[in-house]
Design a protein around this motif. Structure first.
Motif, PDB file in Angstrom:
ATOM      1  N   GLU A 301      81.516   0.452  -5.259  1.00 23.15           N
ATOM      2  CA  GLU A 301      80.293  -0.311  -5.570  1.00 23.15           C
ATOM      3  C   GLU A 301      79.834   0.011  -6.978  1.00 23.15           C
ATOM      4  OE1 GLU A 301      76.945  -0.348  -2.970  1.00 23.15           O
ATOM      5  OE2 GLU A 301      78.237  -0.750  -1.238  1.00 23.15           O
ATOM      6  N   ILE A 302      79.400  -0.998  -7.701  1.00 19.05           N
ATOM      7  CA  ILE A 302      79.067  -0.776  -9.111  1.00 19.05           C
ATOM      8  C   ILE A 302      77.624  -1.158  -9.420  1.00 19.05           C
ATOM      9  CG2 ILE A 302      81.461  -1.047  -9.855  1.00 19.05           C
ATOM     10  CD1 ILE A 302      80.779  -3.895 -10.716  1.00 19.05           C
ATOM     11  N   ASP A 303      77.101  -0.546 -10.498  1.00 21.82           N
ATOM     12  CA  ASP A 303      75.734  -0.824 -10.926  1.00 21.82           C
ATOM     13  C   ASP A 303      75.695  -1.614 -12.225  1.00 21.82           C
ATOM     14  OD1 ASP A 303      74.288   0.974  -8.958  1.00 21.82           O
ATOM     15  OD2 ASP A 303      75.729   2.364  -9.857  1.00 21.82           O
ATOM     16  N   GLN A 304      76.733  -1.417 -13.022  1.00 26.53           N
ATOM     17  CA  GLN A 304      76.669  -1.990 -14.366  1.00 26.53           C
ATOM     18  C   GLN A 304      78.067  -2.383 -14.838  1.00 26.53           C
ATOM     19  OE1 GLN A 304      76.352   0.683 -17.724  1.00 26.53           O
ATOM     20  NE2 GLN A 304      74.613  -0.472 -18.530  1.00 26.53           N
ATOM     21  N   PRO A 332      73.785  -9.493  -7.600  1.00 27.15           N
ATOM     22  CA  PRO A 332      72.401  -9.000  -7.713  1.00 27.15           C
ATOM     23  C   PRO A 332      72.297  -7.491  -7.968  1.00 27.15           C
ATOM     24  CG  PRO A 332      72.742 -10.203  -5.632  1.00 27.15           C
ATOM     25  CD  PRO A 332      74.024 -10.274  -6.386  1.00 27.15           C
ATOM     26  N   ASN A 333      73.295  -6.692  -7.600  1.00 26.46           N
ATOM     27  CA  ASN A 333      73.199  -5.245  -7.842  1.00 26.46           C
ATOM     28  C   ASN A 333      73.726  -4.829  -9.211  1.00 26.46           C
ATOM     29  OD1 ASN A 333      72.272  -5.052  -5.292  1.00 26.46           O
ATOM     30  ND2 ASN A 333      74.210  -4.374  -4.388  1.00 26.46           N
ATOM     31  N   GLY A 420      80.495  -7.494  -7.464  1.00 27.54           N
ATOM     32  CA  GLY A 420      79.612  -6.348  -7.205  1.00 27.54           C
ATOM     33  C   GLY A 420      80.374  -5.075  -6.871  1.00 27.54           C
ATOM     34  N   VAL A 421      81.687  -5.165  -6.755  1.00 26.49           N
ATOM     35  CA  VAL A 421      82.520  -3.972  -6.521  1.00 26.49           C
ATOM     36  C   VAL A 421      83.720  -4.047  -7.468  1.00 26.49           C
ATOM     37  CG1 VAL A 421      81.903  -3.659  -4.088  1.00 26.49           C
ATOM     38  CG2 VAL A 421      83.841  -5.144  -4.680  1.00 26.49           C
TER      39      VAL A 421
END
Ligand code: MIC
Ligand code: SF4
Length: 657
Positions: A301-304, A332-333, A420-421
């Motif tokens: 899972e990633i944030d940026q 969205p994340n 998002g991943v």
């Protein structure tokens, strides 16, 4: 010496590799014997602003009037946040000093130095040194291009030669063709997996084979750019019809020459990579050689996601990203930041609508500069996972101490920003063909030419209060007795020694201020301890000083009283910077002796000046333990005299007298 070891004129029976051909054309002293010191003439130089102020202060100290190179360019791309007067002071100084002394000035906003240099100035067959470790990007267009310390660049601008050890040559034979969504970044990540961050030390990597013809100049440049992470002297591609087409599309067809190794050239090592077999790769935290396939790394899972930097910000990279993002939304994340590499790239994206596709998907468009790559903004959240198309993922470099940075291709980055991943872009199926343009948009209005030599006298060089003088060493003393002020492990980077990031980078022209942050990542007490002691040693492991070319990683320790650094081995550019600065670089004869010294021990180097002068054995006495430790001091060419004089400035001044 065997005949095959000597590559010099008149003595050899076999052909020359590509790098050897350029060296042969430029050598001014030394013999082309591998591992021996040589000096080469430099045709072009580049600086960026974070190292440039020092380089130009040093150039002024050398009394240079007009630069002696064919082309010298000063770029502003690192320090562009301008959250105080500091960056703007530096920009003004660099702009005015450039104008006065015959240097082209690429203004802030024009792009990342290596990308712009490739587009507008790079020429096959020429030598280039730059005060930035990713200068080997120029190898993508067939240049012999090396990262160097600012002082070396100052000397080259003064007409002096550049000192290196004659490198070994490694051939990487490319066959096949990259599959859809697999790209040049995956090639160099594969090479990093094979050879590691130490694998290129003392070597030039030459890319050859049928697969070369399938790669455009910017793709080649992605590969040579990240050769810096292998520790190579440089990396280089031949100059062929693809190179000619690129130069013609840049309106510089006349700069092209054909360049290839001789058919009977002999290499020290050879490797094969079948491009058709490569899959998307990723370098996991916190080293560029911690490489896995994207599939092996899994759907993290990633944030940026950050896309750009001198490794991956070309027109082709950006067009693929825009295609992936078109009609989609960023997850969205995830925060997605994109910095196109140059004004040229950004203009073309704006004109053909690709920029609108990126913005519509939710990308945060940044100016064409280094930005997040050097921690200038866009730091991830605490322990945040950031996917970046950059070249370095050292601990803390993003500006977030526990940030988890993964390095990968623009294709993998853009696709993951949507899912998002961490995701394998080959899942997207067939890739559309995105052609290299036959004409790039050319508008050099952000590159200021220098004043004519006649008008130069009228140009006033402006030095704002952020520009402070740099420290100069004393001549080497007869004996040194001091404590070990810091002991560190293997693979210490110059980001450990002298961190960058938005808090500190604006002070690159202010050594006293910077010194408070020296080794902050390893031991925040080090600067205070060093100041209190007044003099001391640093002990390090293997590959000490890898990474950036910043000579601040030598100037700041000098300012803090460091007299010698003792390690298992040094990275090339950092070792040169220590010598130029006047800090003695020593290595253990027996690497296990690293364990015979502890932080805080008192060490004695008796008669060290005579030992360096006469090349006699150096025995270090550990006064705390009573142990004697044999050390080596590898000072070829003029380096011995530079160290004796207390650094290169003192040495050159002595010579001029
Ligand atoms: C880097 O990528 O680490 C830098 C910032 O570009 C450095 C130069 C510097 O420290 O100013 C480099 O690679 O040499
Ligand atoms: Fe700039 Fe990053 Fe390239 Fe260094 S590696 S020159 S900071 S973009």
């Amino acid at each position: 010496m065997t005949q095959s070891e000597n590559l010099g004129k008149g003595m050899r029976t076999m052909g020359y590799t590509l790098a050897e051909k350029i060296i042969k054309e430029h050598i001014v002293s030394g013999e082309m014997v591998k591992g021996q010191p040589i000096a080469i003439r430099i045709d072009q130089t580049l600086t960026q602003d974070a190292t440039g102020t020092m380089a130009y202060l040093q150039m002024e100290a050398l009394g240079v009037d007009q630069v002696k190179t064919e082309r010298s360019v000063a770029y502003i791309d690192h320090n562009t946040l301008q959250s105080g007067f500091m960056n703007a002071d530096d920009h003004k100084y660099i702009g005015t000093v450039a104008k006065k002394h015959g240097i082209y000035f690429s203004r802030p906003g024009n792009g990342v130095c290596h990308q712009v240099h490739l587009e507008r100035f790079g020429k096959p067959g020429k030598t280039l040194i730059g005060s930035d470790s990713h200068t080997p990007t120029g190898g993508g267009i067939g240049m012999f291009a090396c990262g160097a310390g600012g002082f070396d660049v100052a000397v080259a601008m003064a007409g002096g030669a550049y000192n290196i050890m004659m490198p070994k040559t490694v051939k990487i034979n490319l066959t096949g063709k990259l599959r859809d969504w697999v790209s040049a970044k995956d090639v160099i990540l594969k090479v990093l997996q094979m050879l590691t961050v130490k694998g290129g030390v003392g070597k030039v990597i030459e890319y050859a084979g049928e697969g070369v013809k399938t790669l455009s100049v910017p793709e080649r440049a992605t590969i040579t750019n990240m050769g810096a992470e292998l520790g190579t002297t440089t990396s280089i591609f031949p100059s062929d019809e693809i190179t000619r087409a690129f130069l013609e599309a840049q309106g510089r067809g006349e700069d092209w020459i054909a360049l290839a190794p001789d058919a009977d050239a002999v290499y020290d090592e050879e490797y094969d990579i079948n491009l058709s077999e490569l899959v998307p790769m990723v370098a996991c935290p916190h080293s560029p050689d911690n490489v896995k396939t994207v599939r092996e790394a899994g759907n993290i899972e990633i944030d940026q996601v950050c896309i750009g930097s001198c490794t991956n910000s070309s027109y082709l990279d950006m067009m693929k990203v825009a295609h992936i993002l078109k009609g989609k939304s960023v997850h969205p994340n995830v925060s997605l930041a994109i910095a196109p590499g140059s004004k040229q790239v950004l203009t073309m994206l704006a004109e053909n609508g690709a920029l609108a596709d990126m913005i519509a998907a939710g990308a945060r468009i940044l100016e064409s500069a280094c930005g997040p790559c050097i921690g200038m903004g866009q730091s991830p959240k605490s322990a945040g996972v950031s996917l970046r198309t950059f070249n370095r993922n050292f601990l803390g470099r993003s500006g977030t101490a526990d940030g988890q940075v993964y390095l990968l291709s623009p294709e993998t980055a853009a696709y993951s920003a949507i899912t998002g991943v961490l995701s394998d872009p080959t899942e997207m199926g067939t890739m559309p063909q995105i052609a290299m343009p036959s004409h790039f948009i050319i508008n050099d209005n952000m590159i200021e030419p220098p004043a004519s030599p006649e008008e130069a006298a009228q140009v006033e060089v402006v030095k704002g209060p952020n520009i402070k003088p740099f420290p100069v060493a004393e001549p080497l003393q007869e004996s040194i007795e001091a404590d070990v002020l810091l002991k560190v492990e293997d693979n210490i980077t110059t980001d450990h020694i002298m961190p960058a990031g938005s808090k500190i980078l604006p002070y690159r022209s202010n050594i006293p201020y910077l010194s408070q942050y020296c080794f902050e990542v390893c031991d925040p007490e080090f600067p205070a301890r060093a100041k209190a002691a007044g003099k001391g040693f640093i002990v390090g492991g293997a590959n000490y000083g890898q990474g950036s070319s910043r000579e601040h990683a030598a100037l700041v320790p000098l300012y803090l009283g460091i007299q010698a650094v003792i390690t298992k081995s040094f990275a090339r550019i950092h070792q040169a910077n220590l010598i130029n600065t006047g800090i003695l670089p020593l290595t253990f004869q027996n690497p296990d002796d690293y364990d015979a010294i502890s932080q805080g021990d008192t060490l004695v180097l008796a008669d060290i000046r005579s030992a360096v002068e006469n090349g006699t054995p150096i025995i270090l006495y550990n006064k705390t333990t009573g142990r004697k430790i044999p050390l080596a001091c590898d000072l070829g060419g003029q380096n011995r005299d530079i160290i004796l004089a207390g650094g290169r400035l003192n040495y050159l001044k002595q010579k001029m007298q």
